[in-house]
Design a protein around this motif. Structure first.
Motif, PDB file in Angstrom:
ATOM      1  N   TYR A 114     -23.973  76.681 -21.527  1.00  0.00           N
ATOM      2  CA  TYR A 114     -24.127  75.226 -21.405  1.00  0.00           C
ATOM      3  C   TYR A 114     -25.244  74.773 -22.338  1.00  0.00           C
ATOM      4  O   TYR A 114     -26.187  75.525 -22.619  1.00  0.00           O
ATOM      5  CB  TYR A 114     -24.419  74.841 -19.937  1.00  0.00           C
ATOM      6  N   ILE A 162     -19.727  83.910 -15.035  1.00  0.00           N
ATOM      7  CA  ILE A 162     -20.563  84.185 -13.861  1.00  0.00           C
ATOM      8  C   ILE A 162     -21.992  83.713 -14.112  1.00  0.00           C
ATOM      9  O   ILE A 162     -22.553  83.965 -15.180  1.00  0.00           O
ATOM     10  CB  ILE A 162     -20.555  85.712 -13.577  1.00  0.00           C
ATOM     11  N   MET A 175     -14.032  85.264   0.804  1.00  0.00           N
ATOM     12  CA  MET A 175     -14.049  85.218  -0.662  1.00  0.00           C
ATOM     13  C   MET A 175     -12.737  85.755  -1.232  1.00  0.00           C
ATOM     14  O   MET A 175     -12.117  85.135  -2.103  1.00  0.00           O
ATOM     15  CB  MET A 175     -15.243  86.042  -1.175  1.00  0.00           C
ATOM     16  N   ALA A 186     -19.655  74.842 -22.552  1.00  0.00           N
ATOM     17  CA  ALA A 186     -18.799  73.798 -21.959  1.00  0.00           C
ATOM     18  C   ALA A 186     -19.626  72.604 -21.493  1.00  0.00           C
ATOM     19  O   ALA A 186     -20.764  72.769 -21.044  1.00  0.00           O
ATOM     20  CB  ALA A 186     -18.032  74.384 -20.778  1.00  0.00           C
ATOM     21  N   PRO A 190     -20.412  69.526 -18.746  1.00  0.00           N
ATOM     22  CA  PRO A 190     -20.498  69.658 -17.284  1.00  0.00           C
ATOM     23  C   PRO A 190     -19.171  69.376 -16.576  1.00  0.00           C
ATOM     24  O   PRO A 190     -18.452  68.449 -16.943  1.00  0.00           O
ATOM     25  CB  PRO A 190     -21.547  68.603 -16.895  1.00  0.00           C
ATOM     26  N   SER A 209     -13.020  76.446 -10.532  1.00  0.00           N
ATOM     27  CA  SER A 209     -13.776  77.350 -11.419  1.00  0.00           C
ATOM     28  C   SER A 209     -13.328  77.220 -12.866  1.00  0.00           C
ATOM     29  O   SER A 209     -12.121  77.107 -13.142  1.00  0.00           O
ATOM     30  CB  SER A 209     -13.556  78.815 -11.005  1.00  0.00           C
ATOM     31  N   LEU A 269     -16.789  88.118  -6.301  1.00  0.00           N
ATOM     32  CA  LEU A 269     -17.970  88.501  -5.528  1.00  0.00           C
ATOM     33  C   LEU A 269     -17.511  89.107  -4.203  1.00  0.00           C
ATOM     34  O   LEU A 269     -16.688  88.499  -3.516  1.00  0.00           O
ATOM     35  CB  LEU A 269     -18.820  87.242  -5.286  1.00  0.00           C
ATOM     36  N   THR A 304     -18.169  72.057 -10.080  1.00  0.00           N
ATOM     37  CA  THR A 304     -17.718  73.342  -9.517  1.00  0.00           C
ATOM     38  C   THR A 304     -18.705  73.761  -8.432  1.00  0.00           C
ATOM     39  O   THR A 304     -19.749  73.128  -8.265  1.00  0.00           O
ATOM     40  CB  THR A 304     -17.699  74.461 -10.589  1.00  0.00           C
ATOM     41  N   GLY A 354     -15.040  85.863 -12.378  1.00  0.00           N
ATOM     42  CA  GLY A 354     -15.692  84.585 -12.067  1.00  0.00           C
ATOM     43  C   GLY A 354     -14.795  83.521 -11.474  1.00  0.00           C
ATOM     44  O   GLY A 354     -15.198  82.373 -11.358  1.00  0.00           O
TER      45      GLY A 354
HETATM   46  N1  LIG Z   1     -19.497  73.830 -14.255  1.00  0.00           N
HETATM   47  C1  LIG Z   1     -20.183  73.496 -15.336  1.00  0.00           C
HETATM   48  O1  LIG Z   1     -20.580  72.341 -15.524  1.00  0.00           O
HETATM   49  C2  LIG Z   1     -20.463  74.544 -16.389  1.00  0.00           C
HETATM   50  C3  LIG Z   1     -20.748  74.122 -17.700  1.00  0.00           C
HETATM   51  C4  LIG Z   1     -21.034  75.080 -18.664  1.00  0.00           C
HETATM   52  C5  LIG Z   1     -21.047  76.423 -18.303  1.00  0.00           C
HETATM   53  N2  LIG Z   1     -20.764  76.798 -17.027  1.00  0.00           N
HETATM   54  C6  LIG Z   1     -20.796  78.229 -16.708  1.00  0.00           C
HETATM   55  O2  LIG Z   1     -19.498  78.637 -16.337  1.00  0.00           O
HETATM   56  C7  LIG Z   1     -19.608  79.834 -15.574  1.00  0.00           C
HETATM   57  C8  LIG Z   1     -18.732  79.713 -14.332  1.00  0.00           C
HETATM   58  O3  LIG Z   1     -19.272  78.737 -13.465  1.00  0.00           O
HETATM   59  P1  LIG Z   1     -18.379  77.615 -12.751  1.00  0.00           P
HETATM   60  O4  LIG Z   1     -19.038  76.309 -13.041  1.00  0.00           O
HETATM   61  O5  LIG Z   1     -16.958  77.817 -13.048  1.00  0.00           O
HETATM   62  O6  LIG Z   1     -18.679  77.858 -11.204  1.00  0.00           O
HETATM   63  P2  LIG Z   1     -17.965  78.821 -10.109  1.00  0.00           P
HETATM   64  O7  LIG Z   1     -18.829  78.722  -8.910  1.00  0.00           O
HETATM   65  O8  LIG Z   1     -16.557  78.451  -9.964  1.00  0.00           O
HETATM   66  O9  LIG Z   1     -18.072  80.253 -10.779  1.00  0.00           O
HETATM   67  C9  LIG Z   1     -19.244  81.041 -10.723  1.00  0.00           C
HETATM   68  C10 LIG Z   1     -18.786  82.441 -10.404  1.00  0.00           C
HETATM   69  O10 LIG Z   1     -19.874  83.373 -10.435  1.00  0.00           O
HETATM   70  C11 LIG Z   1     -19.598  84.315  -9.406  1.00  0.00           C
HETATM   71  N3  LIG Z   1     -20.779  85.123  -9.084  1.00  0.00           N
HETATM   72  C12 LIG Z   1     -22.023  84.693  -8.736  1.00  0.00           C
HETATM   73  N4  LIG Z   1     -22.811  85.767  -8.496  1.00  0.00           N
HETATM   74  C13 LIG Z   1     -22.057  86.871  -8.700  1.00  0.00           C
HETATM   75  C14 LIG Z   1     -22.303  88.271  -8.601  1.00  0.00           C
HETATM   76  N5  LIG Z   1     -23.497  88.750  -8.222  1.00  0.00           N
HETATM   77  N6  LIG Z   1     -21.278  89.128  -8.888  1.00  0.00           N
HETATM   78  C15 LIG Z   1     -20.061  88.665  -9.245  1.00  0.00           C
HETATM   79  N7  LIG Z   1     -19.767  87.349  -9.357  1.00  0.00           N
HETATM   80  C16 LIG Z   1     -20.766  86.470  -9.078  1.00  0.00           C
HETATM   81  C17 LIG Z   1     -19.130  83.445  -8.259  1.00  0.00           C
HETATM   82  O11 LIG Z   1     -18.524  84.202  -7.228  1.00  0.00           O
HETATM   83  C18 LIG Z   1     -18.160  82.545  -8.998  1.00  0.00           C
HETATM   84  O12 LIG Z   1     -16.896  83.152  -9.084  1.00  0.00           O
HETATM   85  C19 LIG Z   1     -21.095  80.020 -15.275  1.00  0.00           C
HETATM   86  O13 LIG Z   1     -21.652  80.916 -16.223  1.00  0.00           O
HETATM   87  C20 LIG Z   1     -21.641  78.619 -15.518  1.00  0.00           C
HETATM   88  O14 LIG Z   1     -23.009  78.604 -15.816  1.00  0.00           O
HETATM   89  C21 LIG Z   1     -20.456  75.896 -16.062  1.00  0.00           C
END
Ligand SMILES: NC(=O)c1ccc[n+]([C@@H]2O[C@H](COP(=O)([O-])OP(=O)(O)OC[C@H]3O[C@@H](n4cnc5c(N)ncnc54)[C@H](O)[C@@H]3O)[C@@H](O)[C@H]2O)c1
Length: 265
Positions: free
Chosen positions: A150, A97, A49, A193, A195, A19, A40, A198, A13
């Motif tokens: 979240y 992810i 990517m 986490a 917000p 990220s 990805l 990202t 991820g």
């Molecule tokens: N940013 C926030 O506010 C927040 C808060 C709580 C939880 N989260 C969770 O944290 C996790 C990471 O998100 P982030 O905010 O770091 O964003 P991010 O965009 O940096 O990470 C999301 C990742 O998912 C990957 N991804 C999407 N579809 C995919 C697939 N089919 N195969 C493989 N990889 C795939 C993307 O390439 C990316 O690396 C997610 O589950 C998100 O819901 C985020």
């Protein structure tokens, strides 16, 4: 000696420096872990990517960086075969992810399409089951897995819409996987986490309002950082949490303890 000296694991991820997975990687690296990343896959022969992820991997000395679309069982199987070849066994796995089609998350849940729901649940929830199953045989000495959730999976949050449904399912998945893997001495937990801006969170409507509300209402009176997520994951992935499994640990400055009135300031 770091907390993770001699430990090896996979982080799924990382896409860029913002990220949550990158914050986790930085903490684990600083504590001595040997890491591998999945990302990805690029489409149509492009390498954008892979290059983005390399920019995070290189400063951390991560040489194992391979594509894996988690909606494909074949890619998951090939990815973990490559992990086994390079690492032998692993001690931890991070699943960071999520994905939903923009049109299905930017609309009221009432209007979400069947296909959009399938896609969101497949990539954001089922993938954790699929990668846990593929990775489990590599945990020869036991270990721990973590996924990212979240608060919108516990209570209704404006703008989070269908992803809240996915996070509720992901949190329950965490608990059932904890049961299934517990006797193999593999612990499974989630970090919920607060917000953070990202690439993925930019898909959430009214995200800047979520950031403001968090900073105004959380007991700590501020937003959180990816490094703070990394430290919490470090705890859950290390022996420090050796009797903790199936837990959803909030890393949100205490936002979740407030009543709705408190949250509105
Ligand atoms: N940013 C926030 O506010 C927040 C808060 C709580 C939880 N989260 C969770 O944290 C996790 C990471 O998100 P982030 O905010 O770091 O964003 P991010 O965009 O940096 O990470 C999301 C990742 O998912 C990957 N991804 C999407 N579809 C995919 C697939 N089919 N195969 C493989 N990889 C795939 C993307 O390439 C990316 O690396 C997610 O589950 C998100 O819901 C985020």
């Amino acid at each position: 000696m770091g907390l993770f000296s001699g430990k090896k694991g996979i982080i799924m991820g990382v896409v860029n420096d913002f990220s949550l997975a990158t914050g986790i990687a930085k903490f684990l690296h600083a504590e001595g872990a040997q890491l591998g990343f999945s990302h990805l896959p690029d489409q149509d022969g492009k390498t954008r990517m892979a290059q983005r992820v390399q920019r995070v991997a290189e400063p951390l000395g991560v040489s194992f960086v391979k594509p894996c679309d988690v909606s494909s069982d074949q890619q998951i199987s090939e990815f973990f075969a490559a992990v086994q070849e390079s690492f032998g066994h692993i001690d931890f796995l991070v699943h960071s992810i999520a994905f939903a089609p923009l049109e299905d998350i930017r609309c009221p849940t009432l209007e979400a399409s069947r296909q959009g729901f399938h896609t969101a649940m497949d990539i954001s929830v089922y993938s954790f089951i699929a990668v846990a199953r593929a990775a489990a045989p590599l945990f020869e000495k036991g270990g721990a897995m973590v996924t990212l959730s979240y608060f919108g999976g516990e209570k209704v949050v404006h703008g989070y819409n269908m992803m809240g449904v996915c996070k509720a399912a992901l949190e329950m998945t965490t608990r059932y996987l904890a049961l299934d893997l517990g006797r193999k001495n593999i612990r499974v937990n989630a970090v919920s986490a607060g917000p953070i801006k990202t690439l993925a969170s930019s898909a959430v409507g009214e995200f800047s309002k979520m950031l403001d509300l968090q900073a105004d209402s959380a007991p700590l009176g501020r937003n959180i950082t990816t490094l703070e997520v990394g430290k919490a994951c470090g705890y859950l992935l290390s022996d420090l949490s050796s009797a903790t499994t199936g837990e959803i640990m909030h890393v949100d400055g205490g936002f979740n303890i407030m009543s709705a009135v408190g949250r509105n300031g």
